[in-house]
Design an enzyme around this catalytic site. Structure first.
Site: not given
Ligand SMILES: NC(=O)C1=CN([C@@H]2O[C@H](COP(=O)(O)OP(=O)(O)OC[C@H]3O[C@@H](n4cnc5c(N)ncnc54)[C@H](O)[C@@H]3O)[C@@H](O)[C@H]2O)C=CC1
Ligand SMILES: O=C(O)C1=N[C@H](C(=O)O)C[C@H](O)C1
Length: 249
Positions: A143, A147
């Site tokens: 990733h 991350k």
């Molecule tokens: N399930 C899926 O398909 C996917 C899951 N993810 C997961 O989504 C999460 C976010 O990923 P990204 O957007 O890349 O991270 P990022 O760090 O870019 O965004 C996280 C956001 O959450 C905000 N945040 C922080 N504390 C908070 C709170 N208390 N309440 C609300 N918002 C808050 C931050 O300000 C930031 O804008 C990670 O856990 C990642 O693993 C990411 C991509 C796909």
């Molecule tokens: O943090 C990410 O970007 C992603 N997080 C998810 C994970 O923790 O599996 C899903 C995807 O791989 C992207």
């Protein structure tokens, strides 16, 4: 058109959800930063989420934040009676229990990966591991360098599928000098550049190697899957749902 609130709206995935929302409308977002709007979407502090869910007449929440943030908004969803799609990864056991409690009151759908490809990969992994019973297994994920949780939620979900089929002991990285134990599965997390998400399971034995892998090319694949899940979830009974329920619908 599904009215969606995005938790973590100022993040990478928050922006991707706003961009992907064509059959849905992002009407409000939650974040702790003091930004007033993101791409025209009003931003509300999570502490005020329950009131905002009512004020903006939200049909479902799509969450891509941090575990504590997701749990705060899950409580707001319970208070307001709004379904929640949870995409955030990295929850500990207590966090998962709190999400499960929330699903007693609202429809809650959690997936570590909202791509259809990973749903299929998990089904292929189950068949391959169940058939190639004595092959060595090694799991890798890669990733972007921002991350913060490792291994990825997706890797952990793939590992959970494997452990339903075979007794394996995860070894997180390797160093030093020791032979590989027969029941080991190596689990490796790489962090570099802006790689969107790559997962690979290697099955090796019997003078052959089978590799099952998936690569996400854009965060839009996850955003689209989460929005589809949100629309699917609206109107359902309270309970715990999985993205496979949406893919198979
Ligand atoms: N399930 C899926 O398909 C996917 C899951 N993810 C997961 O989504 C999460 C976010 O990923 P990204 O957007 O890349 O991270 P990022 O760090 O870019 O965004 C996280 C956001 O959450 C905000 N945040 C922080 N504390 C908070 C709170 N208390 N309440 C609300 N918002 C808050 C931050 O300000 C930031 O804008 C990670 O856990 C990642 O693993 C990411 C991509 C796909
Ligand atoms: O943090 C990410 O970007 C992603 N997080 C998810 C994970 O923790 O599996 C899903 C995807 O791989 C992207």
């Amino acid at each position: 058109m599904t009215r969606v609130a995005v938790n973590g709206v100022t993040g990478q995935m928050g922006g991707a959800v706003i961009e992907a929302a064509t059959d849905s409308e992002v009407v409000v977002g939650f974040a702790t930063s003091d930004t007033d709007t993101v791409d025209g979407v009003p931003v509300v502090h999570p502490a005020d989420a329950a009131a905002a869910l009512r004020e903006y007449d939200v049909d479902a929440v799509v969450d891509f934040a941090i575990p504590d943030g997701a749990l705060t908004v899950a409580e707001a969803c319970v208070e307001a009676g709004v379904p929640m799609v949870v995409g955030t990864t990295g929850f500990d056991e207590d966090g998962m229990a709190r999400l499960n409690d929330a699903s007693d009151s609202i429809p809650l759908l959690k997936a570590a990966n909202f791509s259809q490809g990973i749903q299929v990969l998990q089904r292929l992994v189950r068949e391959a591991v169940g058939t190639l019973e004595d092959y060595d297994l090694e799991l890798m994920e890669t990733h972007h360098n921002r991350k913060v949780d490792a291994p990825s939620g997706t890797a952990n979900s793939i590992l959970a599928v494997i452990q339903e089929e075979r007794d394996v002991e995860p070894v997180y990285g390797r160093e030093g000098h020791a032979p590989r134990e027969e029941d080991e599965i190596g689990v490796f997390a790489r962090r570099a550049g802006d790689i969107r998400g790559e997962h690979e399971l290697v099955l090796a034995g019997n003078d052959e190697v089978l590799s099952l892998s998936h690569r996400a090319e854009d965060r839009g694949v996850f955003a689209a899957g989460a929005l589809d899940a949100a629309t699917w979830l609206v109107g359902r009974d309270a309970g715990w749902y999985a993205f496979g329920d949406v893919v198979d619908a």
